[in-house]
Write an enzyme that holds these catalytic residues in place. Sequence first.
Site, PDB file in Angstrom:
ATOM      1  N   SER A   1       1.209  -0.319  -1.958  1.00  0.00           N
ATOM      2  CA  SER A   1       1.969  -0.578  -0.725  1.00  0.00           C
ATOM      3  C   SER A   1       1.667  -2.005  -0.296  1.00  0.00           C
ATOM      4  O   SER A   1       0.687  -2.603  -0.777  1.00  0.00           O
ATOM      5  CB  SER A   1       1.503   0.405   0.348  1.00  0.00           C
ATOM      6  OG  SER A   1       1.828  -0.056   1.642  1.00  0.00           O
TER       7      SER A   1
ATOM      8  N   TYR B   1      -4.928   4.927   5.403  1.00  0.00           N
ATOM      9  CA  TYR B   1      -3.886   4.599   4.412  1.00  0.00           C
ATOM     10  C   TYR B   1      -4.147   3.214   3.821  1.00  0.00           C
ATOM     11  O   TYR B   1      -4.075   3.022   2.601  1.00  0.00           O
ATOM     12  CB  TYR B   1      -2.526   4.649   5.121  1.00  0.00           C
ATOM     13  CG  TYR B   1      -1.323   4.416   4.232  1.00  0.00           C
ATOM     14  CD1 TYR B   1      -0.783   5.454   3.475  1.00  0.00           C
ATOM     15  CD2 TYR B   1      -0.699   3.165   4.168  1.00  0.00           C
ATOM     16  CE1 TYR B   1       0.341   5.255   2.679  1.00  0.00           C
ATOM     17  CE2 TYR B   1       0.421   2.960   3.375  1.00  0.00           C
ATOM     18  CZ  TYR B   1       0.943   4.000   2.635  1.00  0.00           C
ATOM     19  OH  TYR B   1       2.065   3.796   1.851  1.00  0.00           O
TER      20      TYR B   1
END
Length: 257
Positions: free
Chosen positions: A148, A161
């Site tokens: 990401s 995350y």
Amino acid sequence: MGSNLFDLTGRIALVTGSSRGIGKELAAGLADAGATIVLHGRNTQTLAATTAEFAKRFGPERIFSYAFDVTDARAVASNIAAIEAEVGPIRILVNNAGIQYRVPLLELEVADWQRVLDTNLTSAFLVGREAARGMLERGEGKIINICSVQTDLARPTIAAYTAAKGGLRNLTRAMTAEWASAGLQINGIAPGYIHTEMTQNLVDDETFNSWILGRTPAGRWGTVADLAGPAVWLASDGSNYVNGQTIFIDGGMTVVV
Ligand code: NAP
């Protein structure tokens, strides 16, 4: 090596978390390039619907599906063994299953921190380790870890995350350090802000949307179609000397301030 460097005909690809979202589109991209696809998720209803859709689109003989939890080491081991016995050798693994969880760091419970790390990072170790056993024996295999922009950049409320996706880049490097000499290529794809059903509310939020457009040199959101080409490349012979890299597909977001 065939005349088409990007041809995946006859190669078996397992894409975790491909019952919906980005994983589903990555699986479709690999199928378009000729691969036999193993679809995956936990919810058997969603998985069955996607399997039926893919079977119609690509032919039932090259579409399979397995439901298991990527955080459960035993389930991972038995399902990878079952896929290799029933479908054939896994040549391409895309570690895509992941979750997001938003809460300020001071309010983040240990159990939620652990769940996010387990699903986004430990899962890639577990599925990668089991799939690599056969790949190492056969001397070939492609592993693509879905990272990401949070692999590199932090934002408030998504600490677990961010930590997991940063770790996933280094796991990609660690796998490379141990497995590249045996003929495996392990790389990461780091998508930026992708316009999906899940992010529609962010697209509809005028302030957030104009921040994204201003923050992204390409001046637009990414689409799931933007991710398929790089995934096919990293799954194919066209990337046979690309080792341990994480490719950011983010319209340039991570190269500007
Ligand atoms: P999504 O639509 O929520 O889909 C997640 C998929 O993972 C589903 O198939 C889900 O199926 C599966 N999954 C989740 N937890 C699982 C578990 N414990 N065991 C097995 N399967 C599990 O997510 P997405 O937005 O497509 O994201 C896919 C990946 O791209 C993630 O790694 C995410 O971090 C990354 N990413 C997304 C974006 C974005 O803009 N959306 C941007 C950058 C990176 P079940 O729920 O049925 O298990």
